[in-house]
Design a protein around this motif. Structure first.
Motif, PDB file in Angstrom:
ATOM      1  N   HIS A  81       0.826  -1.202   0.000  1.00  0.00           N
ATOM      2  CA  HIS A  81       0.000   0.000   0.000  1.00  0.00           C
ATOM      3  C   HIS A  81       0.864   1.258   0.000  1.00  0.00           C
ATOM      4  CE1 HIS A  81      -3.142   2.823   1.190  1.00  0.00           C
ATOM      5  NE2 HIS A  81      -2.392   3.183   2.218  1.00  0.00           N
ATOM      6  N   ASN A  82       1.910   1.295   0.837  1.00  0.00           N
ATOM      7  CA  ASN A  82       2.792   2.459   0.892  1.00  0.00           C
ATOM      8  C   ASN A  82       3.554   2.634  -0.412  1.00  0.00           C
ATOM      9  OD1 ASN A  82       1.971   2.929   3.521  1.00  0.00           O
ATOM     10  ND2 ASN A  82       3.664   1.789   4.428  1.00  0.00           N
ATOM     11  N   ASN A 123       1.233   4.106  -2.962  1.00  0.00           N
ATOM     12  CA  ASN A 123       1.038   5.532  -2.712  1.00  0.00           C
ATOM     13  C   ASN A 123       2.219   6.350  -3.214  1.00  0.00           C
ATOM     14  OD1 ASN A 123      -1.455   5.213  -1.594  1.00  0.00           O
ATOM     15  ND2 ASN A 123      -0.757   5.258   0.536  1.00  0.00           N
ATOM     16  N   VAL A 126       2.054   6.603  -6.995  1.00  0.00           N
ATOM     17  CA  VAL A 126       0.996   7.512  -7.431  1.00  0.00           C
ATOM     18  C   VAL A 126       1.407   8.962  -7.238  1.00  0.00           C
ATOM     19  CG1 VAL A 126      -1.356   8.277  -6.938  1.00  0.00           C
ATOM     20  CG2 VAL A 126      -0.855   5.841  -7.107  1.00  0.00           C
ATOM     21  N   LEU A 127       1.995   9.271  -6.091  1.00  0.00           N
ATOM     22  CA  LEU A 127       2.414  10.653  -5.825  1.00  0.00           C
ATOM     23  C   LEU A 127       3.535  11.086  -6.756  1.00  0.00           C
ATOM     24  CD1 LEU A 127       2.326  10.677  -1.913  1.00  0.00           C
ATOM     25  CD2 LEU A 127       0.690  11.709  -3.483  1.00  0.00           C
ATOM     26  N   GLN A 145      -3.915  14.638  -3.255  1.00  0.00           N
ATOM     27  CA  GLN A 145      -4.535  13.963  -2.114  1.00  0.00           C
ATOM     28  C   GLN A 145      -5.122  12.630  -2.562  1.00  0.00           C
ATOM     29  OE1 GLN A 145      -4.437  14.988   0.967  1.00  0.00           O
ATOM     30  NE2 GLN A 145      -5.596  13.280   1.800  1.00  0.00           N
ATOM     31  N   ASP A 146      -4.691  11.558  -1.957  1.00  0.00           N
ATOM     32  CA  ASP A 146      -5.182  10.218  -2.275  1.00  0.00           C
ATOM     33  C   ASP A 146      -6.444   9.968  -1.444  1.00  0.00           C
ATOM     34  OD1 ASP A 146      -5.609   7.667  -3.028  1.00  0.00           O
ATOM     35  OD2 ASP A 146      -3.830   6.813  -2.077  1.00  0.00           O
ATOM     36  N   GLN A 187      -6.318   7.001   0.895  1.00  0.00           N
ATOM     37  CA  GLN A 187      -5.392   6.978   2.021  1.00  0.00           C
ATOM     38  C   GLN A 187      -6.183   6.999   3.329  1.00  0.00           C
ATOM     39  OE1 GLN A 187      -2.124   6.710   2.056  1.00  0.00           O
ATOM     40  NE2 GLN A 187      -1.924   6.913   4.249  1.00  0.00           N
ATOM     41  N   ARG A 243      -7.443  -2.229   3.955  1.00  0.00           N
ATOM     42  CA  ARG A 243      -6.671  -2.837   2.870  1.00  0.00           C
ATOM     43  C   ARG A 243      -7.605  -3.515   1.857  1.00  0.00           C
ATOM     44  NH1 ARG A 243      -4.363  -7.939   2.601  1.00  0.00           N
ATOM     45  NH2 ARG A 243      -4.694  -8.270   4.828  1.00  0.00           N
ATOM     46  N   ARG A 294      -9.348  -0.831  -0.177  1.00  0.00           N
ATOM     47  CA  ARG A 294      -8.482  -0.181  -1.152  1.00  0.00           C
ATOM     48  C   ARG A 294      -8.349  -1.027  -2.416  1.00  0.00           C
ATOM     49  NH1 ARG A 294      -5.025   3.961  -1.247  1.00  0.00           N
ATOM     50  NH2 ARG A 294      -3.434   3.896  -2.871  1.00  0.00           N
TER      51      ARG A 294
END
Length: 287
Positions: free
Chosen positions: A172-173, A176, A179-180, A214-215, A218, A252, A255
């Motif tokens: 997951h991290n 992220n 994506v960022l 902004q996700d 998250q 999780r 998501r």
């Protein structure tokens, strides 16, 4: 040509006698076991014994005095329903073999350990009634081994669920971060495309830093929130140690389906919010 029907009067009489004897024997056995543990209905014992005697006579008349040994064995098997005799554990074993997973294998071994505990308890009870001290000692040894095996499997399942959660958190991290990084590169490229050409005597202007994306998937921070204690049944069902683990596990799964995470207002800090999280987690696992 003569057609022989499976529903002849003799066949119907035999099936009725078999069902009547099976229900009578099972009712008597249930009451006897409950009487031995201090409950049950002792005043019904004589009536149930008479019902068994009557049903046995009708069975012997219908089956020409053949012994009902196979029937008694099926009726007194607690893992099979009566009268259809369907075994739920067989269906579970077949489903596990067709789609084996590590957690399902542990659950199957826990089911076998619970069965061993039940059989050991019955062995102890029968040996005590018969005054067989050696058999009683063997039954107690079997019971201790089955309990120890069940506790060990519970710990293995808890460790496996924790490992799966940590692996999902790391993925997951990483997702992220990707994506960022992609959003930042896209925003920088668009900003450079809108920039006006600078004059020769002026240095190029520095583009403003784009705002971080902004996700929406998250999860919020649950730090400082009150965490309700987990009942033992829920802890054993999901193999987690706290309500926080349940909330993170639900996030999780959500998501993976692009569903918004659990807000702070629905965090399991009370019994009502815990029931909601457990209900949602069961629903997500069933999908």
């Amino acid at each position: 040509m003569r057609i022989v029907s499976d529903n002849s009067p003799e066949d119907l009489r035999r099936r009725a006698a078999e069902r009547q004897l099976g229900f009578a024997v099972r009712a008597l056995a249930v009451n006897m076991l409950r009487i031995m543990r201090g409950a049950g209905k002792p005043y019904r014992f004589a009536h149930e014994l008479a019902d068994c005697s009557k049903a046995l006579r009708e069975y012997l008349d219908a089956f020409e005095h053949n012994s009902p040994s196979d029937l008694i064995e099926r009726v007194l098997n607690p893992e099979k329903s009566w009268p259809d005799g369907e075994d739920d554990s067989d269906r579970y074993h077949d489903a596990w073999r067709s789609n084996p997973r590590e957690d399902e294998a542990i659950m199957l071994r826990k089911q076998n350990a619970r069965r061993a505990m039940r059989l050991a308890a019955l062995r102890i009870t029968a040996s005590m009634l018969a005054g067989q001290r050696l058999q009683t000692a063997h039954g107690e040894k079997d019971l201790r081994e089955a309990i120890s095996r069940h506790e060990q499997l519970t710990e293995e399942l808890r460790d496996l669920r924790a490992k799966e959660w940590r692996g999902g958190r790391a993925a997951h991290n990483a997702a992220n971060a990707r994506v960022l990084a992609a959003a930042l590169a896209l925003a920088t490229k668009r900003q450079n495309g809108r920039r006006k050409p600078a004059l020769a005597e002026h240095p190029p202007s520095v583009p403003p830093r784009p705002k971080p994306v902004q996700d929406r998937l998250q999860p919020p921070s649950y730090e400082g929130l009150r965490v309700v204690a987990l009942p033992p049944a829920i802890r054993e069902e999901f193999g987690v140690a706290s309500a926080l683990d349940l909330a993170l596990w639900l996030n999780r799964l959500r998501r993976e389906r692009a569903i918004a995470p659990l807000p702070q207002g629905q965090f399991p800090s009370t019994r009502a919010t815990l029931d909601y999280v457990v209900k949602e987690l069961r629903k997500e696992r069933a999908l």
